[in-house]
Design a protein around this motif. Structure first.
Motif, PDB file in Angstrom:
ATOM      1  N   UNK A   1       0.840  -1.198   0.000  1.00 47.67           N
ATOM      2  CA  UNK A   1       0.000   0.000   0.000  1.00 47.67           C
ATOM      3  C   UNK A   1       0.880   1.255   0.000  1.00 47.67           C
ATOM      4  N   UNK A   2       1.910   1.195   0.789  1.00 50.39           N
ATOM      5  CA  UNK A   2       2.850   2.316   0.883  1.00 50.39           C
ATOM      6  C   UNK A   2       3.479   2.598  -0.485  1.00 50.39           C
ATOM      7  N   UNK A   3       3.876   1.544  -1.178  1.00 48.90           N
ATOM      8  CA  UNK A   3       4.499   1.709  -2.498  1.00 48.90           C
ATOM      9  C   UNK A   3       3.505   2.360  -3.468  1.00 48.90           C
ATOM     10  N   UNK A   4       2.246   1.961  -3.387  1.00 48.44           N
ATOM     11  CA  UNK A   4       1.224   2.557  -4.253  1.00 48.44           C
ATOM     12  C   UNK A   4       1.051   4.044  -3.934  1.00 48.44           C
TER      13      UNK A   4
ATOM     14  N   UNK B   1      10.903   8.640  -6.567  1.00 46.93           N
ATOM     15  CA  UNK B   1       9.951   7.585  -6.192  1.00 46.93           C
ATOM     16  C   UNK B   1      10.690   6.280  -5.908  1.00 46.93           C
ATOM     17  N   UNK B   2      11.700   5.980  -6.715  1.00 44.10           N
ATOM     18  CA  UNK B   2      12.486   4.762  -6.486  1.00 44.10           C
ATOM     19  C   UNK B   2      13.158   4.832  -5.115  1.00 44.10           C
ATOM     20  N   UNK B   3      13.738   5.975  -4.818  1.00 43.27           N
ATOM     21  CA  UNK B   3      14.406   6.137  -3.530  1.00 43.27           C
ATOM     22  C   UNK B   3      13.418   5.946  -2.375  1.00 43.27           C
ATOM     23  N   UNK B   4      12.216   6.480  -2.545  1.00 41.91           N
ATOM     24  CA  UNK B   4      11.208   6.351  -1.486  1.00 41.91           C
ATOM     25  C   UNK B   4      10.743   4.902  -1.316  1.00 41.91           C
ATOM     26  N   UNK B   5      10.561   4.206  -2.438  1.00 41.82           N
ATOM     27  CA  UNK B   5      10.150   2.793  -2.358  1.00 41.82           C
ATOM     28  C   UNK B   5      11.251   1.982  -1.667  1.00 41.82           C
ATOM     29  N   UNK B   6      12.486   2.268  -2.035  1.00 40.04           N
ATOM     30  CA  UNK B   6      13.619   1.568  -1.407  1.00 40.04           C
ATOM     31  C   UNK B   6      13.633   1.856   0.099  1.00 40.04           C
TER      32      UNK B   6
END
Ligand SMILES: Nc1nc2c(ncn2[C@@H]2O[C@H](COP(=O)(O)OP(=O)(O)OP(=O)(O)O)[C@@H](O)[C@H]2O)c(=O)[nH]1
Ligand SMILES: [Mg+2]
Length: 335
Positions: free
Chosen positions: A32-35, A138-143
């Motif tokens: 959910x967080x990734x979305x 966004x990639x950094x945040x998902x990581x």
């Protein structure tokens, strides 16, 4: 804690809910967080702020190379080997070229499906919606979210060797460049920009002819690189390995995982991990502020107005400096 959470007990409850669930290993909360991150939902930023203190433990590994080089196949085998070593692995597949989840990624998904049944593997594909900076942010945040959830290492796959990929790869501690034998273009691309960011080279598809020649070409490129020849001999030095894998035969995989780990150890021992982290934090905060300024400007102007301003300036009736000054004032930037 954010101001909103202090005022609204309900908001606080939701916040703690997703953050706490994610931290306790709930995969649905992480998904959910990734979305939320991908869709640029403002709440994501508050959650990420909460997660920050729990992140910073993962080894982040970028895997890049030309289309079809064998990255996803290699990744699938690397993840299996990491699972054998009892690691909890995160995978982010980034496709900067496609506004949608492209065919290649879909294929990867199917191939990686066997892994996604494992509760200690979390795989997510990401496609670019907005600009380059948006994708790498966004990639950094998902990581960061995966890191806080306890995944380590986290592998990021990107296709190609253009500016977007290099940008995304900046998030990684270790960059692995994959080249297939007999792909002269790969070597050209590597020469053109990826050499500076490569930490490990993998020549894939070693079951095919020409692998040794590609290894030799890469070794030659590395020996010619002036930056590497000029290194300070008193400091720890990382000799970039050029490894060979035949993923479909399961050959060479443990050696790649070992090289990943050795590079991480080198970063820790040389102090480079810490100095990199400092540089990254600064550029992240700068990027966040610039992003906010760009958004504010967008919110306070219209396309018609821009057209008018551009016309006025090109007709020399107005000048760029005073126009910029007015807009800066409008978004609250004072001089
Ligand atoms: N012979 C051989 N073929 C391989 C090997 N690894 C991958 N392939 C094949 O190469 C093709 C591309 O592999 P992928 O792993 O999808 O490559 P990729 O770099 O992820 O591709 P994109 O994500 O589309 O850029 C597939 O048909 C694979 O089956 C290998 O070790 N040996
Ligand atoms: Mg792939």
């Amino acid at each position: 804690m954010c101001r909103l959470t202090a005022w609204l007990p309900r908001c606080r409850c939701i916040l703690q809910n997703i953050v706490e669930r994610l931290l306790s290993g709930d995969r649905r909360a992480l998904a959910r967080m990734v979305t939320l991150i991908e869709n640029e939902i403002p709440a994501a930023r508050r959650y990420l702020a909460e997660l920050h203190q729990h992140a910073g433990h993962a080894h982040i590994v970028g895997v890049t190379g030309a289309p079809g080089a064998g990255k996803s196949t290699l990744l699938t085998h690397l993840v299996r080997e990491l699972r054998r070593r009892d690691r909890k692995v995160g995978v982010v597949a980034v496709d900067p070229t496609s506004p949608f989840t492209g065919g290649a990624i879909l294929g990867d998904r199917i191939r990686m499906m066997e892994l996604s049944g494992d509760s200690n593997v979390f795989i997510r594909s990401m496609a670019s919606r907005g600009n380059l900076g948006g994708l790498s942010a966004a990639t950094r945040d998902v990581v960061r979210a995966m890191d806080a959830a306890g995944y380590n290492p986290i592998m990021i796959e990107t296709v190609g060797t253009g500016q977007a990929e290099v940008e995304v790869m900046r998030t990684a501690h270790t960059v692995m460049v994959v080249a297939a034998p007999g792909m002269g273009d790969d070597i050209q691309a590597i020469k053109a920009g990826i050499l500076e960011i490569a930490d490990v080279f993998v020549v894939s598809k070693a079951d095919k002819p020409g692998a040794d020649q590609t290894v030799a070409e890469l070794a030659m490129l590395l020996s010619l690189d002036p930056m590497r020849r000029m290194h300070d001999k008193t400091r720890p030095y990382w000799r970039i390995p050029v490894l060979k894998t035949a993923a479909i035969k399961g050959q060479g995989i443990p050696q790649v995982v070992d090289a990943m780990q050795q590079h991480y150890d080198y970063l820790v021992e040389s102090g480079m991990l810490a100095s990199r982290a400092q540089r990254q934090v600064r550029s992240e905060v700068e990027a966040l502020v610039l992003h906010a300024v760009a958004n504010a400007l967008k919110a306070k102007t219209t396309e018609d107005e821009w057209q008018q301003l551009v016309d006025d300036i090109t007709r020399r009736e107005r000048d760029p400096y005073s126009v910029a000054g007015e807009l800066e004032e409008r978004i609250g930037l004072t001089h």
